[in-house]
Motif scaffolding. Structure first.
Motif, PDB file in Angstrom:
ATOM      1  N   VAL A 234      17.567   6.530 -10.879  1.00  0.00           N
ATOM      2  CA  VAL A 234      17.750   4.128 -10.595  1.00  0.00           C
ATOM      3  C   VAL A 234      17.344   3.643  -9.101  1.00  0.00           C
ATOM      4  CG1 VAL A 234      17.089   2.527 -12.027  1.00  0.00           C
ATOM      5  CG2 VAL A 234      17.849   4.574 -13.479  1.00  0.00           C
ATOM      6  N   MET A 235      16.246   3.525  -9.099  1.00  0.00           N
ATOM      7  CA  MET A 235      16.232   2.726  -7.346  1.00  0.00           C
ATOM      8  C   MET A 235      15.482   1.214  -7.885  1.00  0.00           C
ATOM      9  SD  MET A 235      14.779   6.423  -5.581  1.00  0.00           S
ATOM     10  CE  MET A 235      14.890   5.795  -4.231  1.00  0.00           C
ATOM     11  N   ASN A 236      15.859   0.698  -6.357  1.00  0.00           N
ATOM     12  CA  ASN A 236      15.514  -0.526  -6.455  1.00  0.00           C
ATOM     13  C   ASN A 236      14.906   0.057  -4.736  1.00  0.00           C
ATOM     14  OD1 ASN A 236      17.437  -1.071  -4.399  1.00  0.00           O
ATOM     15  ND2 ASN A 236      18.376  -2.749  -6.113  1.00  0.00           N
ATOM     16  N   ALA A 237      14.408  -1.655  -4.481  1.00  0.00           N
ATOM     17  CA  ALA A 237      13.805  -1.979  -2.755  1.00  0.00           C
ATOM     18  C   ALA A 237      14.694  -1.555  -1.448  1.00  0.00           C
ATOM     19  CB  ALA A 237      12.551  -3.221  -2.834  1.00  0.00           C
ATOM     20  N   VAL A 238      16.139  -1.692  -1.997  1.00  0.00           N
ATOM     21  CA  VAL A 238      16.946  -0.943  -0.636  1.00  0.00           C
ATOM     22  C   VAL A 238      17.649   0.031  -1.174  1.00  0.00           C
ATOM     23  CG1 VAL A 238      19.351  -1.518  -0.498  1.00  0.00           C
ATOM     24  CG2 VAL A 238      18.068  -3.750  -1.653  1.00  0.00           C
ATOM     25  N   GLY A 239      17.414   0.323  -2.177  1.00  0.00           N
ATOM     26  CA  GLY A 239      17.931   2.262  -2.686  1.00  0.00           C
ATOM     27  C   GLY A 239      18.462   2.585  -4.000  1.00  0.00           C
TER      28      GLY A 239
ATOM     29  N   GLY B 250       0.862  -1.324   0.268  1.00  0.00           N
ATOM     30  CA  GLY B 250      -0.045  -0.162  -0.261  1.00  0.00           C
ATOM     31  C   GLY B 250       1.490   1.381  -0.197  1.00  0.00           C
ATOM     32  N   ALA B 251       2.258   1.672   0.237  1.00  0.00           N
ATOM     33  CA  ALA B 251       2.891   1.911  -0.180  1.00  0.00           C
ATOM     34  C   ALA B 251       3.566   2.823  -1.107  1.00  0.00           C
ATOM     35  CB  ALA B 251       4.182   2.635   1.383  1.00  0.00           C
ATOM     36  N   PRO B 252       3.993   3.977  -1.183  1.00  0.00           N
ATOM     37  CA  PRO B 252       5.175   4.228  -3.175  1.00  0.00           C
ATOM     38  C   PRO B 252       5.722   3.826  -2.634  1.00  0.00           C
ATOM     39  CG  PRO B 252       3.995   5.704  -2.329  1.00  0.00           C
ATOM     40  CD  PRO B 252       3.918   4.958  -1.165  1.00  0.00           C
ATOM     41  N   ALA B 253       6.681   2.944  -3.475  1.00  0.00           N
ATOM     42  CA  ALA B 253       8.245   2.127  -3.443  1.00  0.00           C
ATOM     43  C   ALA B 253       8.803   2.628  -5.307  1.00  0.00           C
ATOM     44  CB  ALA B 253       8.328   0.653  -3.297  1.00  0.00           C
ATOM     45  N   PRO B 254       9.837   3.798  -4.691  1.00  0.00           N
ATOM     46  CA  PRO B 254      10.685   4.933  -6.262  1.00  0.00           C
ATOM     47  C   PRO B 254      10.747   3.863  -6.760  1.00  0.00           C
ATOM     48  CG  PRO B 254      11.557   5.405  -3.473  1.00  0.00           C
ATOM     49  CD  PRO B 254      10.609   4.583  -3.492  1.00  0.00           C
ATOM     50  N   ARG B 255      11.168   3.891  -8.800  1.00  0.00           N
ATOM     51  CA  ARG B 255      11.765   3.249  -9.318  1.00  0.00           C
ATOM     52  C   ARG B 255      11.999   3.954  -9.919  1.00  0.00           C
ATOM     53  NH1 ARG B 255      10.957   0.424  -5.675  1.00  0.00           N
ATOM     54  NH2 ARG B 255      10.808  -1.638  -5.055  1.00  0.00           N
ATOM     55  N   SER B 256      12.278   5.007 -10.439  1.00  0.00           N
ATOM     56  CA  SER B 256      12.712   6.079 -11.248  1.00  0.00           C
ATOM     57  C   SER B 256      12.685   7.121 -11.362  1.00  0.00           C
ATOM     58  CB  SER B 256      12.778   5.495 -12.844  1.00  0.00           C
ATOM     59  OG  SER B 256      11.737   5.656 -12.993  1.00  0.00           O
ATOM     60  N   PHE B 257      13.528   8.030 -11.391  1.00  0.00           N
ATOM     61  CA  PHE B 257      13.013   9.469 -11.215  1.00  0.00           C
ATOM     62  C   PHE B 257      13.799  10.435 -12.292  1.00  0.00           C
ATOM     63  CE2 PHE B 257      13.979  13.465  -9.457  1.00  0.00           C
ATOM     64  CZ  PHE B 257      13.766  14.018  -9.780  1.00  0.00           C
ATOM     65  N   ALA B 258      12.865  11.233 -12.949  1.00  0.00           N
ATOM     66  CA  ALA B 258      14.162  11.985 -14.219  1.00  0.00           C
ATOM     67  C   ALA B 258      13.273  13.819 -13.486  1.00  0.00           C
ATOM     68  CB  ALA B 258      13.547  11.517 -15.644  1.00  0.00           C
ATOM     69  N   MET B 259      14.268  14.573 -13.806  1.00  0.00           N
ATOM     70  CA  MET B 259      13.826  15.845 -14.341  1.00  0.00           C
ATOM     71  C   MET B 259      14.934  17.176 -15.186  1.00  0.00           C
ATOM     72  SD  MET B 259      14.444  19.150 -10.324  1.00  0.00           S
ATOM     73  CE  MET B 259      12.391  18.175  -9.439  1.00  0.00           C
ATOM     74  N   GLU B 260      14.122  17.418 -15.209  1.00  0.00           N
ATOM     75  CA  GLU B 260      15.619  18.581 -16.403  1.00  0.00           C
ATOM     76  C   GLU B 260      15.051  20.083 -15.503  1.00  0.00           C
ATOM     77  OE1 GLU B 260      14.820  17.509 -20.621  1.00  0.00           O
ATOM     78  OE2 GLU B 260      16.110  15.863 -20.205  1.00  0.00           O
ATOM     79  N   ALA B 261      15.052  20.958 -16.303  1.00  0.00           N
ATOM     80  CA  ALA B 261      15.358  22.256 -15.514  1.00  0.00           C
ATOM     81  C   ALA B 261      16.763  23.377 -16.956  1.00  0.00           C
ATOM     82  CB  ALA B 261      15.879  22.963 -14.553  1.00  0.00           C
ATOM     83  N   GLU B 262      15.868  24.200 -17.263  1.00  0.00           N
ATOM     84  CA  GLU B 262      16.394  25.246 -18.276  1.00  0.00           C
ATOM     85  C   GLU B 262      16.383  26.462 -17.798  1.00  0.00           C
ATOM     86  OE1 GLU B 262      15.435  25.578 -22.060  1.00  0.00           O
ATOM     87  OE2 GLU B 262      15.256  23.417 -21.791  1.00  0.00           O
TER      88      GLU B 262
END
Length: 284
Positions: free
Chosen positions: A113-118, A90-102
């Motif tokens: 990139v992430m898994n259950a550990v980090g 029931g809780a969010p578990a992250p797997r990928s994140f991306a950000m771009e700023a200009e």
């Protein structure tokens, strides 16, 4: 405005709250589409948008922001961010994140990139500038963390009232590619809010305390100011059909006025599961 400052504006939308409390029981499906106004001292600074979709197995979140008005005239800037992951217990578990700023003078890109550990892989462009007083980020600092986008999802226990202290009382461990920090949330009150379009009802107001862990330069005045800042708040409301809370409003006191994020449009609804099409008469 620099790309790093734009990243701060985006992070204010995407990471003023986070997941940390496991849900119990089934997680329903819901969708949110929100649009925010960013301002400081009453003067419009920019606009931002946030889209989140959640079901019992996964979640997807995406956001964007751009400078407007006087800020745009002085230094144009825009950015996007996105994350996806699974719903585990029931809780969010992250797997990928991306950000771009200009901005006019600088561009920035972060991939995690992430898994259950980090964190298992990451790329930060441009790289962090070396500095003798910068607190180094250890491998331990990249374990058991949330990315800034996933940190916009507050999972409230199924048996708990979402409009209670249960939505606030937690410490969030966040890694954004450049810094590892904690956000300590504490319950303040419940308050009625109303968007120009969409949500109208109660919101849980949480006070926020910033606790840098690594990647920061502790002697910098901005870091010291944020650590001592006791006037940082976020207003949380639920994604319809779920027990997940997300930011509706945020306010941070600064030396030149109160920086705010206000939802002008906050449209949320349960997602109807897709059903198999009925068989046609005579079909095999």
């Amino acid at each position: 405005m620099s790309a790093s400052m734009l990243r701060v504006c985006l992070t204010a939308v995407l990471a003023l709250a986070g997941a940390g409390t496991a849900l119990t029981g089934a997680q329903a499906d819901g969708r949110l589409e929100a649009r925010y106004r960013m301002s400081i001292g009453g003067l419009e600074l920019g606009r931002a948008a946030l889209i989140i979709e959640i079901d019992d197995k996964s979640y997807v979140a995406s956001g964007s922001g751009r400078l407007t008005g006087v800020a745009q005239a002085v230094a144009p800037g825009k950015g996007t961010a996105g994350a996806r992951g699974t719903m585990e217990h029931g809780a969010p578990a992250p797997r990928s994140f991306a950000m771009e700023a200009e901005s006019e003078k600088k561009s920035e890109a972060i991939r995690i990139v992430m898994n259950a550990v980090g964190v298992t892989d990451m790329r930060v462009e441009p790289p962090v500038n070396p500095a003798l007083d910068r607190v180094p980020i250890s491998d331990k600092d990249k374990k058991g963390v949330l990315d800034p986008m996933t940190a916009a999802l507050i999972a409230v226990p199924a048996a708990a009232d979402p409009f209670s202290a249960k939505a606030c009382d937690r410490v969030l461990s966040i890694f954004d590619g450049r810094q590892r920090y904690d956000l300590e949330l504490s319950f303040e009150r419940v308050e009625e809010v109303k968007a120009e379009k969409g949500y109208e009802g109660p919101a849980v107001v949480c006070r926020i305390a910033y606790r840098p862990v690594s990647g920061h330069r502790p002697n910098r005045s901005a870091v010291k100011y944020m650590m001592k800042n006791r006037d940082m708040f976020v207003w949380l409301v639920p994604v319809a059909g779920t027990k997940v809370m997300v930011p509706f409003r945020a306010a941070v006191a600064t030396a030149i006025g109160v920086a705010r994020l206000d939802a002008e449009s906050f449209e949320t609804e349960p997602m109807v599961p897709r059903r198999a099409a009925p068989a046609r008469a005579g079909a095999p």
